[in-house]
Design an enzyme around this catalytic site. Sequence first.
Site, PDB file in Angstrom:
ATOM      1  N   HIS A 234       0.830  -1.210   0.000  1.00 34.59           N
ATOM      2  CA  HIS A 234       0.000   0.000   0.000  1.00 34.59           C
ATOM      3  C   HIS A 234       0.861   1.254   0.000  1.00 34.59           C
ATOM      4  CE1 HIS A 234       0.556  -0.376   4.461  1.00 34.59           C
ATOM      5  NE2 HIS A 234       0.443   0.928   4.452  1.00 34.59           N
ATOM      6  N   ASP A 256      -0.101  -7.485   0.519  1.00 32.47           N
ATOM      7  CA  ASP A 256       0.382  -6.155   0.887  1.00 32.47           C
ATOM      8  C   ASP A 256       1.907  -6.140   0.867  1.00 32.47           C
ATOM      9  OD1 ASP A 256       0.500  -3.532   1.550  1.00 32.47           O
ATOM     10  OD2 ASP A 256      -0.242  -3.747   3.598  1.00 32.47           O
ATOM     11  N   GLY A 334       2.503   5.255  10.253  1.00 28.43           N
ATOM     12  CA  GLY A 334       3.896   5.604  10.007  1.00 28.43           C
ATOM     13  C   GLY A 334       4.805   4.397  10.099  1.00 28.43           C
ATOM     14  N   SER A 336       4.069   1.519   8.699  1.00 27.25           N
ATOM     15  CA  SER A 336       3.807   0.656   7.541  1.00 27.25           C
ATOM     16  C   SER A 336       5.085   0.284   6.810  1.00 27.25           C
ATOM     17  CB  SER A 336       2.873   1.360   6.552  1.00 27.25           C
ATOM     18  OG  SER A 336       1.546   1.276   6.963  1.00 27.25           O
ATOM     19  N   SER A 351       1.726  -4.110   8.004  1.00 20.46           N
ATOM     20  CA  SER A 351       0.632  -3.732   7.109  1.00 20.46           C
ATOM     21  C   SER A 351      -0.383  -2.834   7.796  1.00 20.46           C
ATOM     22  CB  SER A 351      -0.076  -4.991   6.590  1.00 20.46           C
ATOM     23  OG  SER A 351      -1.217  -4.657   5.833  1.00 20.46           O
TER      24      SER A 351
END
Length: 376
Positions: A234, A256, A334, A336, A351
């Site tokens: 993402h 993801d 933040g 991710s 994720s």
Amino acid sequence: MRKIRKTSVGSPRRHAARSVVALVAGATALGFLAPTTATADDVAGYATEVQQAAVAALSASEGITEVAAKQVLRNQETSVSTLDAVTAQLGDRHAGGYLDAEGRPVVNVLSKAAALEAGRSGVTAKVVRHSNADLAAAQAALEAVPAVTHTSIGTDVRANQIVLTVAEAADSPHLATLLATARKLGDIVRVEHVSGEMTKAVYNGEAITGGGTRCSAGFNANRGGTNYVVDAGHCTRAVSQWNIGPSVGASFPVNDYGLIRNTTGHAPGAVTLWNGSYQRISSAANATVGQRICKSGSTTRLTCGSVQRTNVTVNYREGAVHQMVQTSAAVNPGDSGGCLFAGSVGLGITSGMGGGSSYFQPVVEALNAYGVSLNR
């Protein structure tokens, strides 16, 4: 469930020219790494700071001493390998496995004969009612209902059940159908209601940046002599050019994972611990329920917990992501793309989050999808 940002690991340098490298290494400027001396009390494969954080989290959650917590960490590496071997040997006679509170292997079996066979391999066997095929069919029945945002569906291997988690933000017209389907399936499904929502979250800020977006750098990897960062899909779907290089791959939703070409000239195989030290990553594996883990990300930095479930489907607003790992390690927007690991073993890519849990894309799947290998 919120998506979080990744942090890559690296050997930081003092020279200003290495500032971009420091971002890849952990989204922060670090000094020289302080040498550490192993002692008889150390857990093999664990950097000192990771050991301390993991032991503290384990001691607090389980109410055990530091000495006992260290023994759990020592037990689990061998236990994971033993569990993998025993479940492969049992084939369809097992219904999943996990690590107990002491980090020892437990396997669910469908008969007393299988239990005896597992016991001869030194694994605790638990006879259960539902087979892997039963569980898969129940999960498939729930996933056949039109997806309901702010829900997740996954296996609770300890309870031998599928768990449908419904956050309070879930308000789809299909929710009633989903709950009715769960009731029809009987005791093979358990419904849990949690607060909040399940969303990805990518915010402005530091760490790796591009197009006004912030994520955390993930695992450094390579293919054919070219360095890459394996990150959250993402993140790479949203941004084409990062401060460390261009996005060259993105799979989200469904998966993801994504890929960034690392053009900084520096890609060490280690995870930043945010204090000038790092955790070396020497291999990648799939996560096991009960495994004690830590994650590094640019918002919450180093946090630890345990694997709660695997094979979880998370229904974000953008669509469902499948086969995720659910843990109790704290994450926030933040983080991710950040790294999930157990000692020197890489496990996943941060994720999202929701209902007090965090969700990770298995890193082995991402590495295989792009044909890259972890830098060591």
